[in-house]
Design an enzyme around this catalytic site. Sequence first.
Site, PDB file in Angstrom:
ATOM      1  N   GLN A 185      65.898   5.051  59.625  1.00 57.26           N
ATOM      2  CA  GLN A 185      67.015   5.671  58.662  1.00 57.26           C
ATOM      3  C   GLN A 185      68.198   5.878  59.744  1.00 57.26           C
ATOM      4  OE1 GLN A 185      66.916   6.607  55.675  1.00 57.26           O
ATOM      5  NE2 GLN A 185      68.929   7.729  55.522  1.00 57.26           N
ATOM      6  N   LYS A 202      63.162   8.947  49.558  1.00 59.78           N
ATOM      7  CA  LYS A 202      62.510   8.087  49.498  1.00 59.78           C
ATOM      8  C   LYS A 202      60.837   7.959  49.554  1.00 59.78           C
ATOM      9  CE  LYS A 202      66.395   5.877  52.085  1.00 59.78           C
ATOM     10  NZ  LYS A 202      67.045   5.634  53.428  1.00 59.78           N
ATOM     11  N   ASP A 218      66.035  -2.744  53.832  1.00 60.73           N
ATOM     12  CA  ASP A 218      67.281  -2.556  54.004  1.00 60.73           C
ATOM     13  C   ASP A 218      68.243  -3.887  53.621  1.00 60.73           C
ATOM     14  OD1 ASP A 218      67.896   0.129  53.678  1.00 60.73           O
ATOM     15  OD2 ASP A 218      67.353   0.491  56.034  1.00 60.73           O
TER      16      ASP A 218
HETATM   17  N1  GUN Z   1      71.551   5.978  56.113  1.00 63.94           N
HETATM   18  C1  GUN Z   1      72.354   5.883  54.982  1.00 63.94           C
HETATM   19  N2  GUN Z   1      72.296   5.068  54.181  1.00 63.94           N
HETATM   20  C2  GUN Z   1      71.143   4.226  54.592  1.00 63.94           C
HETATM   21  C3  GUN Z   1      70.614   3.141  54.211  1.00 63.94           C
HETATM   22  O1  GUN Z   1      70.763   2.669  53.002  1.00 63.94           O
HETATM   23  N3  GUN Z   1      69.468   2.753  54.877  1.00 63.94           N
HETATM   24  C4  GUN Z   1      69.270   3.249  55.989  1.00 63.94           C
HETATM   25  N4  GUN Z   1      68.106   2.880  56.805  1.00 63.94           N
HETATM   26  N5  GUN Z   1      69.807   4.376  56.633  1.00 63.94           N
HETATM   27  C5  GUN Z   1      70.872   4.718  56.021  1.00 63.94           C
END
Ligand code: GUN
Length: 285
Positions: free
Chosen positions: A97, A53, A120
């Site tokens: 996350q 990211k 998200d």
């Molecule tokens: N963990 C696995 N997929 C995601 C996601 O799309 N966003 C976040 N914040 N954590 C994750």
Amino acid sequence: MAAKRIDGKVISAAVLDRCAAEVAALKEKNIEPCLAVILVGEDPASQVYVRNKQRACERIGVRSFTIQLPADTDQQTLLDEVAKLNADPAVHGILCQLPLPRSLDERQLLLAIDPKKDVDAFHPVNVGQITIGSAKLLPCTPAGVMEMLRYEGIEVEGKHCVVLGRSNIVGKPMALLLLQANGTVTICHSRTPNLAAYTRQADILVCAVGKEKLITADMVKPGAVLIDVSINRNAEGKLCGDVDFDPVSEVASAITPVPGGVGPMTIAMLMQNTITAAKQQSGLI
Ligand code: GUN
């Protein structure tokens, strides 16, 4: 004839190029989109995701920083960090996350993130906006699937879209976005009897179950579009999705591979959301 392979690397690169142009235009207006990432603990997969990211942010010129907290962080410390980021006008997007260590309350955390900064789109306010069809911030993976369909010129309206999986992150919002695009949507899940009876009716089949070779060629309608969201590891340690790729490719008209399909789209859509959040908080939209 073999199905067209829908290439997530190519489509995500196109989204990121578009994002980079948008960021450059915002910087002309003295707005620097900024994403804050919270990472609790040292889960190796989460560390890889967070690094990817950050790389995407660098690529398109978005400022980003990561708040790394130890695995034994208590709930209040985590909520305090979120509160600081909510109050910081220079931060447009906040992402924590997941999964969190077991000792922490994920629901309470998601409620604490300012919905305007919730890139998200996991906050119940944003989930509600998706449900009523007025969301600005879209859940990244389902939005990535919609972008792939658009890019490939695959019409959703009038199609029977079957979604396998009902998670809050993929299955449910995926069904809502397909419905918003005037698809006729069926959601199947682990308690659905006779799955094949549904999958055989699908013009567009989205698989998000997490089971290798769940979808075999005999379960697919000739000419269907197959979107495989899952990332599994097979007995040889190789990444694979839910779809038995080679035989299904002989039946389907288009199919996403794993890896290199939906996976790269998720981060690209996160970048799009960060830009949308920055524009919204700057009063541009
Ligand atoms: N963990 C696995 N997929 C995601 C996601 O799309 N966003 C976040 N914040 N954590 C994750």
